[in-house]
Design a protein around this motif. Sequence first.
Motif, PDB file in Angstrom:
ATOM      1  N   GLU A 101      -1.669   0.145   3.626  1.00  7.86           N
ATOM      2  CA  GLU A 101      -0.964  -0.402   2.475  1.00  7.86           C
ATOM      3  C   GLU A 101      -0.625   0.649   1.432  1.00  7.86           C
ATOM      4  OE1 GLU A 101      -3.330  -3.325   0.481  1.00  7.86           O
ATOM      5  OE2 GLU A 101      -4.668  -1.845  -0.401  1.00  7.86           O
ATOM      6  N   GLY A 102      -1.423   1.712   1.355  1.00  2.51           N
ATOM      7  CA  GLY A 102      -1.157   2.750   0.366  1.00  2.51           C
ATOM      8  C   GLY A 102       0.025   3.629   0.700  1.00  2.51           C
ATOM      9  N   ILE A 103       0.465   3.614   1.966  1.00  4.87           N
ATOM     10  CA  ILE A 103       1.610   4.427   2.364  1.00  4.87           C
ATOM     11  C   ILE A 103       2.786   3.596   2.861  1.00  4.87           C
ATOM     12  CG2 ILE A 103       0.127   6.382   2.926  1.00  4.87           C
ATOM     13  CD1 ILE A 103       0.516   5.743   5.885  1.00  4.87           C
ATOM     14  N   LEU A 104       2.582   2.306   3.083  1.00  4.36           N
ATOM     15  CA  LEU A 104       3.636   1.458   3.646  1.00  4.36           C
ATOM     16  C   LEU A 104       4.915   1.502   2.824  1.00  4.36           C
ATOM     17  CD1 LEU A 104       4.524  -0.786   5.681  1.00  4.36           C
ATOM     18  CD2 LEU A 104       3.647  -2.433   4.005  1.00  4.36           C
ATOM     19  N   ASN A 105       4.789   1.350   1.505  1.00 11.20           N
ATOM     20  CA  ASN A 105       5.980   1.281   0.662  1.00 11.20           C
ATOM     21  C   ASN A 105       6.763   2.584   0.646  1.00 11.20           C
ATOM     22  OD1 ASN A 105       5.690  -1.394  -0.060  1.00 11.20           O
ATOM     23  ND2 ASN A 105       4.356  -0.926  -1.794  1.00 11.20           N
ATOM     24  N   GLU A 106       6.085   3.689   0.857  1.00 11.40           N
ATOM     25  CA  GLU A 106       6.780   4.970   0.956  1.00 11.40           C
ATOM     26  C   GLU A 106       7.739   4.965   2.141  1.00 11.40           C
ATOM     27  OE1 GLU A 106       5.750   9.737   1.544  1.00 11.40           O
ATOM     28  OE2 GLU A 106       4.135   8.267   1.319  1.00 11.40           O
ATOM     29  N   GLU A 378     -14.801 -15.804   4.337  1.00  9.29           N
ATOM     30  CA  GLU A 378     -14.670 -16.701   3.184  1.00  9.29           C
ATOM     31  C   GLU A 378     -13.958 -16.021   2.019  1.00  9.29           C
ATOM     32  OE1 GLU A 378     -18.603 -18.016   2.325  1.00  9.29           O
ATOM     33  OE2 GLU A 378     -18.619 -19.550   3.917  1.00  9.29           O
ATOM     34  N   SER A 379     -14.117 -14.712   1.895  1.00 13.03           N
ATOM     35  CA  SER A 379     -13.510 -14.006   0.770  1.00 13.03           C
ATOM     36  C   SER A 379     -12.008 -13.836   0.928  1.00 13.03           C
ATOM     37  CB  SER A 379     -14.166 -12.635   0.591  1.00 13.03           C
ATOM     38  OG  SER A 379     -13.870 -11.783   1.679  1.00 13.03           O
ATOM     39  N   VAL A 380     -11.496 -13.973   2.154  1.00 13.95           N
ATOM     40  CA  VAL A 380     -10.063 -13.813   2.392  1.00 13.95           C
ATOM     41  C   VAL A 380      -9.264 -14.809   1.549  1.00 13.95           C
ATOM     42  CG1 VAL A 380      -8.238 -14.097   4.116  1.00 13.95           C
ATOM     43  CG2 VAL A 380     -10.292 -12.832   4.695  1.00 13.95           C
ATOM     44  N   LYS A 381      -9.800 -15.994   1.405  1.00 13.56           N
ATOM     45  CA  LYS A 381      -9.078 -17.040   0.674  1.00 13.56           C
ATOM     46  C   LYS A 381      -8.856 -16.681  -0.793  1.00 13.56           C
ATOM     47  CE  LYS A 381     -11.671 -20.279   3.585  1.00 13.56           C
ATOM     48  NZ  LYS A 381     -12.747 -21.303   3.602  1.00 13.56           N
ATOM     49  N   GLU A 382      -9.675 -15.790  -1.314  1.00 17.08           N
ATOM     50  CA  GLU A 382      -9.580 -15.437  -2.729  1.00 17.08           C
ATOM     51  C   GLU A 382      -8.712 -14.216  -2.987  1.00 17.08           C
ATOM     52  OE1 GLU A 382     -13.397 -15.481  -4.809  1.00 17.08           O
ATOM     53  OE2 GLU A 382     -14.313 -16.295  -2.986  1.00 17.08           O
ATOM     54  N   ILE A 383      -8.186 -13.598  -1.943  1.00 24.83           N
ATOM     55  CA  ILE A 383      -7.410 -12.371  -2.121  1.00 24.83           C
ATOM     56  C   ILE A 383      -6.036 -12.671  -2.702  1.00 24.83           C
ATOM     57  CG2 ILE A 383      -6.237 -10.484  -0.925  1.00 24.83           C
ATOM     58  CD1 ILE A 383      -8.533 -10.377   1.029  1.00 24.83           C
ATOM     59  N   VAL A 384      -5.722 -11.999  -3.787  1.00 30.55           N
ATOM     60  CA  VAL A 384      -4.363 -11.974  -4.338  1.00 30.55           C
ATOM     61  C   VAL A 384      -3.982 -10.499  -4.369  1.00 30.55           C
ATOM     62  CG1 VAL A 384      -2.880 -12.453  -6.308  1.00 30.55           C
ATOM     63  CG2 VAL A 384      -4.755 -14.031  -5.733  1.00 30.55           C
ATOM     64  N   PRO A 385      -2.977 -10.090  -3.614  1.00 35.59           N
ATOM     65  CA  PRO A 385      -2.692  -8.657  -3.496  1.00 35.59           C
ATOM     66  C   PRO A 385      -2.215  -8.042  -4.802  1.00 35.59           C
ATOM     67  CG  PRO A 385      -0.937  -9.943  -2.499  1.00 35.59           C
ATOM     68  CD  PRO A 385      -2.031 -10.904  -2.840  1.00 35.59           C
ATOM     69  N   THR A 386      -2.601  -6.800  -5.030  1.00 38.92           N
ATOM     70  CA  THR A 386      -2.070  -6.023  -6.143  1.00 38.92           C
ATOM     71  C   THR A 386      -0.748  -5.396  -5.706  1.00 38.92           C
ATOM     72  OG1 THR A 386      -3.432  -4.186  -5.376  1.00 38.92           O
ATOM     73  CG2 THR A 386      -4.291  -5.494  -7.204  1.00 38.92           C
ATOM     74  N   HIS A 387       0.013  -4.886  -6.685  1.00 37.83           N
ATOM     75  CA  HIS A 387       1.296  -4.270  -6.370  1.00 37.83           C
ATOM     76  C   HIS A 387       1.125  -2.764  -6.232  1.00 37.83           C
ATOM     77  CE1 HIS A 387       5.188  -2.351  -7.730  1.00 37.83           C
ATOM     78  NE2 HIS A 387       5.488  -2.922  -6.582  1.00 37.83           N
ATOM     79  N   LEU A 388       1.461  -2.258  -5.045  1.00 39.16           N
ATOM     80  CA  LEU A 388       1.355  -0.829  -4.773  1.00 39.16           C
ATOM     81  C   LEU A 388       2.761  -0.250  -4.626  1.00 39.16           C
ATOM     82  CD1 LEU A 388      -1.481  -0.824  -2.085  1.00 39.16           C
ATOM     83  CD2 LEU A 388      -1.671  -0.969  -4.563  1.00 39.16           C
ATOM     84  N   GLY A 389       3.002   0.873  -5.284  1.00 42.11           N
ATOM     85  CA  GLY A 389       4.317   1.500  -5.227  1.00 42.11           C
ATOM     86  C   GLY A 389       4.433   2.518  -4.113  1.00 42.11           C
ATOM     87  N   PRO A 390       5.567   3.229  -4.055  1.00 44.06           N
ATOM     88  CA  PRO A 390       5.872   4.127  -2.936  1.00 44.06           C
ATOM     89  C   PRO A 390       4.874   5.257  -2.729  1.00 44.06           C
ATOM     90  CG  PRO A 390       7.845   3.681  -4.217  1.00 44.06           C
ATOM     91  CD  PRO A 390       6.700   3.110  -4.983  1.00 44.06           C
ATOM     92  N   LYS A 391       4.325   5.822  -3.793  1.00 43.54           N
ATOM     93  CA  LYS A 391       3.421   6.957  -3.641  1.00 43.54           C
ATOM     94  C   LYS A 391       2.013   6.605  -4.147  1.00 43.54           C
ATOM     95  CE  LYS A 391       6.095  10.182  -1.865  1.00 43.54           C
ATOM     96  NZ  LYS A 391       6.248  11.475  -2.517  1.00 43.54           N
ATOM     97  N   HIS A 392       1.614   5.373  -3.924  1.00 48.43           N
ATOM     98  CA  HIS A 392       0.294   4.921  -4.390  1.00 48.43           C
ATOM     99  C   HIS A 392      -0.821   5.826  -3.889  1.00 48.43           C
ATOM    100  CE1 HIS A 392      -3.038   2.183  -5.321  1.00 48.43           C
ATOM    101  NE2 HIS A 392      -3.510   2.568  -4.147  1.00 48.43           N
ATOM    102  N   GLN A 393      -0.839   6.069  -2.590  1.00 48.45           N
ATOM    103  CA  GLN A 393      -1.938   6.830  -2.008  1.00 48.45           C
ATOM    104  C   GLN A 393      -1.967   8.256  -2.524  1.00 48.45           C
ATOM    105  OE1 GLN A 393      -3.852   4.934  -0.243  1.00 48.45           O
ATOM    106  NE2 GLN A 393      -5.422   6.444   0.288  1.00 48.45           N
ATOM    107  N   ALA A 394      -0.787   8.845  -2.692  1.00 51.92           N
ATOM    108  CA  ALA A 394      -0.727  10.220  -3.192  1.00 51.92           C
ATOM    109  C   ALA A 394      -1.269  10.322  -4.609  1.00 51.92           C
ATOM    110  CB  ALA A 394       0.717  10.726  -3.136  1.00 51.92           C
ATOM    111  N   ILE A 395      -0.940   9.354  -5.456  1.00 48.94           N
ATOM    112  CA  ILE A 395      -1.435   9.368  -6.835  1.00 48.94           C
ATOM    113  C   ILE A 395      -2.946   9.168  -6.854  1.00 48.94           C
ATOM    114  CG2 ILE A 395      -1.406   8.155  -9.052  1.00 48.94           C
ATOM    115  CD1 ILE A 395       1.540   7.577  -8.588  1.00 48.94           C
ATOM    116  N   LYS A 396      -3.434   8.215  -6.054  1.00 49.37           N
ATOM    117  CA  LYS A 396      -4.869   7.915  -6.056  1.00 49.37           C
ATOM    118  C   LYS A 396      -5.678   9.118  -5.555  1.00 49.37           C
ATOM    119  CE  LYS A 396      -6.891   5.105  -3.018  1.00 49.37           C
ATOM    120  NZ  LYS A 396      -8.194   5.724  -2.603  1.00 49.37           N
TER     121      LYS A 396
END
Length: 431
Positions: A101-106, A378-396
């Motif tokens: 997910e950290g590189i998908l948007n790129e 059980e925790s899957v039901k509570e997941i609301v995804p955050t918004h990750l941009g094109p270079k999320h992984q590089a910044i992190k």
Amino acid sequence: MSVSTRRRYAAVALATVAALATTAACGDDSEGGSSSSAKPDKLVVDTFGEAGYEDLVKQYEQQTGIKVELRKVAQLNEFRPRVVRSLATGKGAADVIMLEEGILNEFKLNPNNWVDLAPLVGDLSKDYLSWKYELGKAPDGRLMGLPTDVGSLGICYRTDLFKAANLPTARDEVSALWPTWEKFIETGQKYKQASGKAFVDSATMAVNGVMFQQKGADLFYDKENNNIADKSPAVKSAWDQAIALADAGITAKITTWSPEWNAGFKQGTFAATACPSWMLGIVETNSGPENSGKWDLAAVPGGAGNWGGSWLGVPTQSKHQAEAAKLAAFLTNTAGQVAAFKKSGPLPTNLKALEDPSFTSFTNKYFSDAPTGKIFGESVKEIVPTHLGPKHQAIKENAMEPALRAYETGQTTKEKAWEQFTKDAATQGAF
């Protein structure tokens, strides 16, 4: 340089890279860019970390007669450059590629490098968590990737080290120690006082936990992909929690994914770390068979969150796109996702897999027979995804974490660390 000027430069640079990648991918049929109807002798799959595919690809080989080469890289920061290079040069791409997910948007910036899977595998939109399936689509609507896993959060901890420090060891009692990150730090201070050792591996473990608990939040980018790393409340909240962890003096000050970090699991250098579901396989691999039954899984402070998760895509460079798409579908179907979870911990996103009795009843022997299927499912039901941009992984990885480590190890002040992070975030986030 003004924001508008930076955007113009970014647009020009992006157009140049996109043109290079598209030209390279389509310019040499001898290296790829065509899809043969003939049955291939071999398909290549590129993954990182512990995807749990080793046994699955053997099944696929037996069922189809097609050899599968599984190329595995340990770290995402080593994996991403290889994919970028293969797409840009038109050489060396696997037939199936894992996209975290950290590189998908790129890679969505140039969807022409990727096959539209929908015509090849049919409409599978009802088979997966709806938000996960939709995130696998490119802006032009093509299905770039089939969902693999999500990374529901937990805390992995060493029961033997907790016992030696006179802390509870039963997972429910341990979970009750830290309903909040503040209580987690207090527990860490008690552990260090009793043992003289670090409680957790690094301050950056809190960053990943807190940042991905911000449900639906914009992290380093807003919805229009403007870099907001220096303004994001979610990022600042995660930063402050990591600083608090460092200030408490309970970290081993080890760089995550380093050889020292890998060895720390086996040596008992730290007693706990953040554990998204996919981390279970990594903890087991690093800790070794001699530590089986010494680890367990507790709740994460602060509530549910999602750190990580991937998709499987097929590059247009593949000579066997139809067969590669079938392999991607095989690895991500109900049986495939349950098997991968049992092997290495990646949490299913396939809806039938999440309801499969062999998943929901699964206990992990290595982690003291923890009911990991129930806990993570059980925790899957509570997941609301955050918004990750094109270079999320590089910044992190190249801006946020190095700045935090510099503060954690005493090389700089809090103020200078934040200044360095925001400066590097602007550079790393340019595209």
